[in-house]
Enzyme design. Structure first.
Site, PDB file in Angstrom:
ATOM      1  N   LYS A 271      -0.707 -11.133   0.224  1.00  0.00           N
ATOM      2  CA  LYS A 271       0.051 -10.017   1.048  1.00  0.00           C
ATOM      3  C   LYS A 271      -0.566  -9.430   2.447  1.00  0.00           C
ATOM      4  O   LYS A 271      -1.785  -9.636   2.350  1.00  0.00           O
ATOM      5  CB  LYS A 271       0.123  -8.802   0.055  1.00  0.00           C
ATOM      6  CG  LYS A 271       1.011  -8.877  -1.312  1.00  0.00           C
ATOM      7  CD  LYS A 271       1.122  -7.639  -2.000  1.00  0.00           C
ATOM      8  CE  LYS A 271       1.964  -7.704  -3.175  1.00  0.00           C
ATOM      9  NZ  LYS A 271       3.389  -7.948  -2.600  1.00  0.00           N
TER      10      LYS A 271
ATOM     11  N   ARG B 268       7.062 -12.337 -12.857  1.00  0.00           N
ATOM     12  CA  ARG B 268       7.758 -13.072 -13.696  1.00  0.00           C
ATOM     13  C   ARG B 268       7.116 -14.064 -14.468  1.00  0.00           C
ATOM     14  O   ARG B 268       7.459 -14.236 -15.661  1.00  0.00           O
ATOM     15  CB  ARG B 268       8.888 -13.510 -12.655  1.00  0.00           C
ATOM     16  CG  ARG B 268       8.345 -14.600 -11.836  1.00  0.00           C
ATOM     17  CD  ARG B 268       9.629 -14.753 -10.737  1.00  0.00           C
ATOM     18  NE  ARG B 268       9.651 -13.775  -9.707  1.00  0.00           N
ATOM     19  CZ  ARG B 268      10.393 -13.928  -8.866  1.00  0.00           C
ATOM     20  NH1 ARG B 268      11.209 -14.853  -8.546  1.00  0.00           N
ATOM     21  NH2 ARG B 268      10.507 -12.818  -7.971  1.00  0.00           N
TER      22      ARG B 268
HETATM   23  N1  BES Z   1       4.769  -6.178  -7.089  1.00  0.00           N
HETATM   24  C1  BES Z   1       5.292  -6.803  -6.048  1.00  0.00           C
HETATM   25  C2  BES Z   1       6.705  -6.228  -6.034  1.00  0.00           C
HETATM   26  C3  BES Z   1       6.481  -4.873  -5.235  1.00  0.00           C
HETATM   27  C4  BES Z   1       6.778  -4.617  -4.090  1.00  0.00           C
HETATM   28  C5  BES Z   1       6.338  -3.723  -5.866  1.00  0.00           C
HETATM   29  C6  BES Z   1       6.640  -3.501  -3.134  1.00  0.00           C
HETATM   30  C7  BES Z   1       6.336  -2.392  -5.385  1.00  0.00           C
HETATM   31  C8  BES Z   1       6.474  -2.377  -3.987  1.00  0.00           C
HETATM   32  C9  BES Z   1       5.786  -8.220  -6.614  1.00  0.00           C
HETATM   33  O1  BES Z   1       4.748  -8.836  -7.334  1.00  0.00           O
HETATM   34  C10 BES Z   1       5.923  -8.960  -5.404  1.00  0.00           C
HETATM   35  O2  BES Z   1       5.070  -9.342  -4.753  1.00  0.00           O
HETATM   36  N2  BES Z   1       7.360  -9.496  -5.068  1.00  0.00           N
HETATM   37  C11 BES Z   1       7.467 -10.426  -4.037  1.00  0.00           C
HETATM   38  C12 BES Z   1       8.332 -11.569  -4.590  1.00  0.00           C
HETATM   39  C13 BES Z   1       8.897 -12.514  -3.396  1.00  0.00           C
HETATM   40  C14 BES Z   1       7.440 -13.395  -3.284  1.00  0.00           C
HETATM   41  C15 BES Z   1       9.644 -13.495  -4.165  1.00  0.00           C
HETATM   42  C16 BES Z   1       8.338  -9.493  -3.297  1.00  0.00           C
HETATM   43  O3  BES Z   1       9.049  -8.580  -3.530  1.00  0.00           O
HETATM   44  O4  BES Z   1       8.325  -9.637  -2.102  1.00  0.00           O
HETATM   45 MN    MN Z   2       3.391 -10.087  -6.213  1.00  0.00          MN
END
Ligand code: BES
Ligand code: MN
Ligand code: ZN
Length: 523
Positions: free
Chosen positions: A303, A377
């Site tokens: 990230k 997931r």
């Molecule tokens: N934990 C994150 C989602 C999230 C984002 C929670 C912002 C709280 C605040 C999740 O694991 C994630 O990183 N999701 C990605 C999915 C994508 C790579 C398909 C996302 O939402 O960008």
């Molecule tokens: Mn994630």
């Protein structure tokens, strides 16, 4: 042993060490006609200067001087605004917190929640020991007195929440303040139903406090092992069994998908199962499944750095399962509830999953990991498969699953997905009743195409369009055997900025669902 040898291995502190036990606020009920003397009187004032019915005996005893006081001061007019005034009566000055309610006929359930949340903040920071609150009325008829009592009780107890881990004690004020006594004054006769409502509200706030504590703890403390210990501690406190599966147990069950997420972390994965059996009948349980990613770096699909600290909140789904179970156990509800938590830390490193890796889930379906940041997931799918063994009445998973859900619904509303309309409607209603709202999103087959993979049964990535939906579609492939709902709480579980912290959501929604189930008539 040399100090270095000791500090090498993964470690976690015990929950008792870090989250102090606090005496919960006492919340009682009293007939409005029974006057008394407290340190603080919370007095709702409608826009026309009139008072709630439950405040009228007080006012009458003072020859109408409360109403006069409310009229004379310049209390701001917006719902929830407060003004603390001193009122000299007899030999002591008594404090009165005036609470603006707006026009009487517009003071609905929503306004009720708003006013109470703000009153709760003011009450909690007033450092008074005893507080009298004549219950407010609401304009919409569907809200019963029991509802008003429960919501007030929850809001007031929740207002006292302070993150109280001793490591961070410098930030905590009111450390040794005595347990405050709050009294709700009601005009109706005090029935067992109302007593139960007051107790429930407080228990929900207590559950929320646990959820917030776990969420607010930093990732170096609240790791998978810590969550396992916290589960054991909760089970011990309330006398229900807790099972913790270690990495090897998970491998034996075939949870390759969940394990793949935690592979690069120094903190080994845990799979936590809490079993609360409160029903004497052999009733099918409600299974709550929580995403417990104790920190989400994104893994190799790292990230960006901005606000990355917020990813300690990626276990808030798990934390809300803890909170809901604590509420259920505190009230000894006559239902069966099982809490399942996949606890992992998503780290990059030499053992981490690579984009393109293929894993086999416990269900036997294979997954191509196209993005290691879509890890929630991967954890949930194995937990959802595990849930089948309990022959559940319903399975509800709770997860900070997608940033896309935050884009769709913001911080106000959780995303709801379900393969059962009755369950979905009930959850929506519980959200509306508690002010902890959700909104239903589609799970239509058309979206499943976005999960196609050339190398496995599915990929873990649906692309940018409808990201919250495709994440839910992924989960739906593992929930065919039972009635299921999924709550995406990425936007609602925590807030960033000046008031950074966990919110305790969706514990009110889930609690309401469980309370209703406990009350439903049985055959
Ligand atoms: N934990 C994150 C989602 C999230 C984002 C929670 C912002 C709280 C605040 C999740 O694991 C994630 O990183 N999701 C990605 C999915 C994508 C790579 C398909 C996302 O939402 O960008
Ligand atoms: Mn994630
Ligand atoms: Zn995540």
């Amino acid at each position: 042993m040399p100090a270095t040898a000791k500090s090498n291995g993964p470690s976690h502190a015990t929950p008792v060490e870090l989250v102090r036990r606090r005496e919960p606020v006492q919340i009682g009920l009293r007939p409005a006609s029974q006057l008394g003397k407290s340190d603080l009187l919370v007095l709702g004032v409608y826009a026309d200067g009139s008072l709630p019915r439950a405040a009228q005996p007080f006012d009458a005893a003072l020859d109408g001087r409360l109403r006069e006081l409310a009229k004379q001061t310049d209390l701001p007019k917006k719902v929830g605004e407060t003004l603390l005034v001193y009122y000299a009566s007899g030999d002591t000055a008594r404090r009165v917190l005036l609470l603006s309610l707006g026009p009487r006929d517009e003071f609905d359930g929503k306004a009720y929640h708003k006013a109470l949340a703000s009153a709760a903040q003011a009450v909690a920071s007033s450092s008074t020991r005893s507080v009298d609150i004549p219950l407010l009325e609401v304009s919409d008829a569907e809200h019963s007195t029991a509802w008003r009592v429960q919501q007030a009780s929850r809001a007031l107890a929740d207002g006292y929440y302070r993150f109280a881990a001793p490591l961070f004690a410098a930030k905590v004020s009111q450390e040794n303040a005595p347990t405050p006594q709050i009294c709700l004054l009601v005009e109706d006769p005090i029935t067992p139903e109302l007593e139960h409502a007051a107790r429930s509200g407080r228990a929900i706030a207590e559950g929320m406090a646990l959820t917030k504590d776990l969420g607010n703890l930093p990732g170096n403390v609240c790791n998978p092992g810590y969550l396992a210990d916290a589960a054991r501690a909760l089970g011990k406190e309330f006398g229900f069994p807790v099972e913790v599966l270690e990495r090897e147990d998970m491998a034996k069950l075939g949870m390759e998908s969940a394990l793949s997420v935690g592979k690069a972390s120094a903190e080994p994965c845990r799979f936590i199962v809490m079993k609360y059996f409160g029903s004497e009948a052999e009733e099918q349980p409600i299974v709550l499944v929580g995403k417990g990613v104790t920190f989400d770096t994104g893994g190799v699909s790292l990230k960006p750095g901005d606000d990355l600290d917020m990813m300690k909140y990626d276990m808030c789904g798990a934390a809300s399962v803890f909170g809901a179970l604590k509420m259920v156990a505190r009230l000894a509800l006559p239902i069966n509830v099982i809490g399942i938590i996949g606890a992992v830390e998503n780290m990059p490193g030499g053992r981490a999953s690579r984009p393109g890796d293929v894993v086999r889930s416990m269900s036997g379906q294979t997954i191509e990991i196209l993005n290691t940041d879509a890890e929630g997931r991967l954890v949930l799918c194995d937990a959802l498969t595990y849930a089948e063994r309990f022959q559940p009445a319903y399975v509800i998973d709770i997860a900070t699953l997608t940033g896309a859900c935050v884009i769709a619904l913001g911080a106000q509303t959780s995303g709801l997905f379900a393969n059962d309309d009755v369950l979905a409607d009930e959850l929506l209603q519980c959200g509306a009743d508690t002010g902890d709202r959700a909104w239903r999103m589609p799970l239509w087959d058309e979206y499943q195409e976005q999960l196609k993979s050339n190398f496995a049964d599915m990929s873990n990535l649906g692309g940018r369009p409808a990201g919250a939906v495709t994440a839910a579609c992924f989960l739906s492939r593992f929930t065919k055997g039972y009635r299921w709902a999924h709550l995406d709480i990425a936007g609602t579980a925590s807030v960033n900025g000046e008031r950074k912290g966990a919110t305790g959501r969706p514990v009110p929604l889930i609690s309401e669902f469980l309370l209703k189930r406990a009350e439903r008539p049985r055959a």
